[in-house]
Design an enzyme around this catalytic site. Structure first.
Site, PDB file in Angstrom:
ATOM      1  N   SER A   1     -62.303  41.891  16.940  1.00 58.33           N
ATOM      2  CA  SER A   1     -63.720  41.530  16.902  1.00 58.33           C
ATOM      3  C   SER A   1     -64.585  42.382  17.809  1.00 58.33           C
ATOM      4  CB  SER A   1     -63.901  40.058  17.275  1.00 58.33           C
ATOM      5  OG  SER A   1     -63.413  39.805  18.576  1.00 58.33           O
TER       6      SER A   1
ATOM      7  N   ASP B   1     -71.353  34.699  23.225  1.00 51.41           N
ATOM      8  CA  ASP B   1     -70.697  33.413  22.982  1.00 51.41           C
ATOM      9  C   ASP B   1     -69.616  33.249  24.047  1.00 51.41           C
ATOM     10  OD1 ASP B   1     -68.507  34.940  22.125  1.00 51.41           O
ATOM     11  OD2 ASP B   1     -68.869  34.563  19.998  1.00 51.41           O
TER      12      ASP B   1
ATOM     13  N   HIS C   1     -67.323  36.763  23.380  1.00 54.43           N
ATOM     14  CA  HIS C   1     -67.825  38.113  23.098  1.00 54.43           C
ATOM     15  C   HIS C   1     -69.066  38.457  23.912  1.00 54.43           C
ATOM     16  CE1 HIS C   1     -65.696  36.604  19.498  1.00 54.43           C
ATOM     17  NE2 HIS C   1     -65.157  37.805  19.543  1.00 54.43           N
TER      18      HIS C   1
END
Length: 352
Positions: A37, A327, A330
């Site tokens: 990610s 978040d 991340h």
């Protein structure tokens, strides 16, 4: 709250960069990316998985405020490096059929959020394994040859910069969150297993013509907001056990980098050490222009990631630039940019 509830399934960022500001413009024709990610620019939008971010508030500070599948409020660090090399300011996701092979010729990401070096890690949330990413890369090289001709394709593949950003999910999503690998391996044995997989992947790309590569080490993964929340022994504080694993893994990764540079003809493989940088940012956020390095911008900032962020938009912070994390896992766009600018200064001598 249990670890399973907040699903710490996405590696956060630790990405390493090369010269920018036009210094090396023209020397690198493409940026080619493998990982999770931290560098997935939207591949997971096109597969059946819950590990997605193609919805608001992700992308709230991206062009036109649109979500793209990037796990951040804006661009990722690989987007910044592409722009720095005089290439497009964003790197397309390989599975996005809106991009032609001509557009992908200057940069492409095969990355998939929630994946790892271990194929079993990808299986947790049914995302793209590293093996599948490498198969897509082979397909990509074949498409390049058809579109550009053998000589031009060889030049692009041989001069491109390959960025690897992967590994943290194998620990926080798989090893420490599930039982199977812990029953099979001690943590040291699992590290060795992962490094073997990393070596095989690098050798595969080298065999297909790749030469300039950057493999990022793990950052202090115990300091992610989600991992602070899940720290049973010292709630709210960094999980120092996880951080120690990251440091050990990084030391062995550096040894692997040195070995492969000797073994593989023409290989220029760099280890990117972003551990110290993130540790310093978390310890002294104000020195870097941040107000908060403990919580993410989204929701309570403690456990929300992915769809949980979309359910907590009423609690979204007003200014993501004041936060290290967007978040619970991340980073914000500002943190990606800061990381890029900082690490560039330590690596200029390698590729110039």
């Amino acid at each position: 709250m249990s670890r399973q509830r907040y699903l710490p399934w996405l590696i956060f960022f630790s990405v390493h960069f090369l010269p920018h500001g036009g210094v090396a413009a023209g020397k690198v024709p493409a940026i080619i990316v493998f990982g999770d990610s931290s560098v997935d620019t939207g591949n997971n939008n096109f597969i059946p998985t819950i590990a997605r971010s193609n919805f608001w508030p992700y992308g709230c500070d991206y062009t036109d405020g649109l979500p793209t599948g990037r796990f951040s409020n804006g661009r990722l660090a690989t987007d910044f490096i592409s722009e720095a090399f005089g290439l497009p300011p964003t790197i397309p996701a390989y599975l996005n059929s809106n991009y032609t092979i001509d557009q992908l010729a200057s940069g492409v990401s095969f990355a998939s959020a929630a994946t790892g070096l271990d194929n079993a890690t990808a299986g947790v949330l049914s995302v793209i394994t590293l093996s599948e990413q490498l198969a897509y890369f082979k397909e990509y090289t074949d498409r390049l040859k058809i579109a550009k001709g053998e000589a031009a394709a060889k030049q692009i593949i041989g001069e491109a910069l390959y960025i690897w950003s992967i590994g943290t999910n194998d620990f926080i999503e798989n090893y420490y969150n599930l039982r199977q690998r812990r029953l099979q391996y001690t943590v040291g044995e699992y590290e060795a297993y992962l490094l073997g997989l990393a070596e095989s992947a690098i050798r595969r790309v080298h065999a297909l013509g790749g030469r300039k590569m950057d493999f990022t080490g793990l950052t202090p993964m115990g300091c992610l907001p989600a991992e602070r929340l899940g720290n049973r022994f010292d709630p709210g504080e960094c999980n120092e056990e996880y951080n120690a694993v990251a440091r050990t893994f990084n030391g062995n990764l550096q040894k692997l980098v040195a070995k492969l540079n000797k073994d593989l003809p023409g290989l220029q493989l760099v280890f990117a050490d972003t551990y110290k940088l993130l540790a310093d940012v978390v310890d002294k956020p104000a020195n870097y222009g941040f107000d908060n390095a403990v919580q993410g911008c989204c929701g309570t900032g403690l456990f929300e990631a992915g769809y949980f962020c979309s359910l907590s938009t009423s609690l979204l912070c007003r200014n993501a630039n004041k936060y290290v994390f967007f978040d619970a896992i991340h980073p914000t766009e500002k943190m990606y940019k800061l990381l890029a600018d900082t690490v560039i200064n330590t690596t200029l001598h390698v590729f110039m």
